[in-house]
Write a protein that holds these residues in place. Structure first.
Motif, PDB file in Angstrom:
ATOM      1  N   PRO A 153       0.823  -1.214   0.000  1.00 21.26           N
ATOM      2  CA  PRO A 153       0.000   0.000   0.000  1.00 21.26           C
ATOM      3  C   PRO A 153       0.857   1.264   0.000  1.00 21.26           C
ATOM      4  N   ALA A 154       0.212   2.421  -0.091  1.00 20.60           N
ATOM      5  CA  ALA A 154       0.914   3.701   0.005  1.00 20.60           C
ATOM      6  C   ALA A 154       1.579   3.811   1.369  1.00 20.60           C
ATOM      7  N   GLY A 155       2.683   4.547   1.420  1.00 15.94           N
ATOM      8  CA  GLY A 155       3.397   4.732   2.678  1.00 15.94           C
ATOM      9  C   GLY A 155       4.486   3.714   2.923  1.00 15.94           C
ATOM     10  N   THR A 156       4.773   2.873   1.910  1.00 19.72           N
ATOM     11  CA  THR A 156       5.799   1.838   2.083  1.00 19.72           C
ATOM     12  C   THR A 156       7.095   2.188   1.353  1.00 19.72           C
ATOM     13  N   GLU A 157       7.156   3.341   0.702  1.00 22.52           N
ATOM     14  CA  GLU A 157       8.341   3.716  -0.073  1.00 22.52           C
ATOM     15  C   GLU A 157       9.118   4.813   0.634  1.00 22.52           C
ATOM     16  N   VAL A 158      10.454   4.727   0.566  1.00 16.36           N
ATOM     17  CA  VAL A 158      11.318   5.772   1.127  1.00 16.36           C
ATOM     18  C   VAL A 158      12.171   6.372   0.014  1.00 16.36           C
ATOM     19  N   LYS A 194      10.447   9.538   4.127  1.00 16.42           N
ATOM     20  CA  LYS A 194       9.258   8.997   3.487  1.00 16.42           C
ATOM     21  C   LYS A 194       9.091   9.601   2.100  1.00 16.42           C
ATOM     22  N   SER A 195       8.844   8.770   1.115  1.00 16.95           N
ATOM     23  CA  SER A 195       8.614   9.251  -0.247  1.00 16.95           C
ATOM     24  C   SER A 195       7.240   9.889  -0.329  1.00 16.95           C
ATOM     25  N   THR A 196       7.166  11.046  -0.992  1.00 17.43           N
ATOM     26  CA  THR A 196       5.875  11.717  -1.139  1.00 17.43           C
ATOM     27  C   THR A 196       4.977  11.007  -2.140  1.00 17.43           C
ATOM     28  N   VAL A 254      -2.720  20.008 -15.883  1.00 16.42           N
ATOM     29  CA  VAL A 254      -2.427  19.155 -14.733  1.00 16.42           C
ATOM     30  C   VAL A 254      -2.681  17.710 -15.161  1.00 16.42           C
ATOM     31  N   LEU A 255      -1.643  16.880 -15.039  1.00 13.03           N
ATOM     32  CA  LEU A 255      -1.706  15.487 -15.469  1.00 13.03           C
ATOM     33  C   LEU A 255      -1.654  14.591 -14.239  1.00 13.03           C
ATOM     34  N   LYS A 256      -2.639  13.748 -14.091  1.00 12.28           N
ATOM     35  CA  LYS A 256      -2.654  12.813 -12.961  1.00 12.28           C
ATOM     36  C   LYS A 256      -2.363  11.414 -13.481  1.00 12.28           C
ATOM     37  N   TYR A 257      -1.384  10.730 -12.822  1.00 10.66           N
ATOM     38  CA  TYR A 257      -0.978   9.392 -13.239  1.00 10.66           C
ATOM     39  C   TYR A 257      -1.335   8.355 -12.169  1.00 10.66           C
ATOM     40  N   SER A 258      -1.302   7.106 -12.579  1.00 13.64           N
ATOM     41  CA  SER A 258      -1.749   6.012 -11.718  1.00 13.64           C
ATOM     42  C   SER A 258      -0.788   5.721 -10.570  1.00 13.64           C
ATOM     43  N   SER A 259       0.465   6.145 -10.670  1.00 13.74           N
ATOM     44  CA  SER A 259       1.441   5.886  -9.611  1.00 13.74           C
ATOM     45  C   SER A 259       2.565   6.913  -9.701  1.00 13.74           C
TER      46      SER A 259
END
Length: 354
Positions: free
Chosen positions: A54-59, A132-134, A182-187
């Motif tokens: 899930p989100a919050g697992t990347e540094v 923490k990665s944003t 403004v471009l929104k991407y899946s990840s």
């Protein structure tokens, strides 16, 4: 002076550490794949079963010496938790760009990595930054010509980038008679690759001196969609994506068009096992001509991010709030983004500003 061929020159840089990396990959069987300026391990790693973390697992890892590679970094960061993915940003010469991303199988792994390795000396005199990665997923493209439409821009982006979820156009805050997209991407990874492609590739987006950057929060709060006030003169000849034109034939009965569009979206989500869409609508503006502007958001459980934007709808008769029409307008846009051919649904009465 002696001029080496480019490939010979780049191979000669940091040769000892490159050989050590090659030896390590052969000994461990670790597979590294380099695409668009980043070298990746995992995503998923061998033996992984189930959904991505899930989100919050990347540094984020910064201030790396440019001659250090995965043979040093992966064992180090793997020592505090199971890695799902490791991405090292690379230059054309084979040196790293000074930063990387480590994604763990759990949030606990990310927290432990920050606690263990922030300000850690990966080499004497080289203390690295770990935080923490944003996981940003939105880009802004400034300097687009006023004539560029959202549909044209989206078509180009889908050809050269992957993972586009939505595109919105705004008046440029920096250039007169220009637009900002403004471009929104899946990840975050999809957005980062798209950013590099748009910055370095020969992509024609109909503008001059186009600038591509991450969408900053302060700018996001200031932006308003490209939506002219729908006066009678504008409605006759305007080309802003949020404003319906007069004289467009109605292609579905008033009572059936909203329900038909919503039913089609529900059916599409069921076929693709995405879950039931949740609609949030809020009327933010009304004008004397009977048009209402709604802010809309659609949350689909199986999609990585919600769909958001603005839409103008016609207030047809007393007692009608416009919310059902707004839901149908956004449902039509989501159908298009998800690949459903639905151009014949309610096009005569609603045009979303997504």
């Amino acid at each position: 002076p002696c001029h080496l061929p480019p490939q010979t020159w780049t191979n000669s840089i940091n040769q000892a550490n490159k050989m050590a990396l090659l030896t390590w990959t052969k000994e461990t069987g670790v597979n590294l794949v380099q695409i668009n300026g980043q070298r990746r391990y995992g995503g998923p790693p061998p033996g992984w079963v189930g959904d991505p973390p899930p989100a919050g697992t990347e540094v984020f890892i910064g201030k790396l010496p440019q001659d250090v590679y995965e043979n040093v970094l992966i064992p180090l960061f793997q020592s505090v938790g199971k890695l799902y993915e490791f991405r090292l940003m690379m230059t054309f010469s084979g040196l790293n760009r000074g930063f990387a991303y480590a994604k763990y199988s759990s949030r606990r792994g990310a927290k432990d990595a920050i606690a263990a390795f922030h300000n850690f000396e990966v080499r004497k005199g080289y203390a690295i930054v770990v935080c923490k990665s944003t996981e940003k997923c939105e880009l802004c493209v400034d300097g687009l010509a006023a004539s560029v439409s959202r549909r044209e821009l989206e078509a180009v982006l889908r050809q050269v980038t992957e993972g586009v979820l939505s595109v919105t156009l705004h008046a440029s805050p920096c250039q007169k008679r220009a637009q900002l997209a403004v471009l929104k991407y899946s990840s975050h990874q999809a957005a980062a690759v798209a950013k590099k492609t748009l910055m370095e590739g020969n992509v024609r987006l109909g503008g001059v001196e186009i600038r591509v950057d991450w969408l900053k929060l302060d700018l996001k709060q200031k932006l308003r969609p490209c939506e002219e006030q729908p006066s009678s003169s504008r409605a006759q000849g305007g080309n802003c994506p949020g404003v319906p034109k007069q004289g467009v034939p109605r292609q579905a009965p008033r009572s059936l068009a909203p329900r038909n569009t919503l039913d089609r979206l529900n059916a599409l989500c069921q076929r693709q096992y995405l879950g039931t869409p949740l609609f949030l609508t809020k009327c933010v503006r009304a004008n004397p001509n009977g048009w209402l502007q709604f802010w809309c958001r659609v949350v689909i459980p199986g999609c990585p991010a919600p769909f958001s934007g603005f839409a103008w709808v016609r207030q047809d008769g007393p007692g009608r709030s416009g919310h059902e029409e707004a839901k149908a307008a956004v449902a039509l846009q989501v159908l298009r983004l998800l690949g459903e051919s639905s151009h014949n649904i309610g096009a005569g009465r609603r045009r979303g500003a997504f």
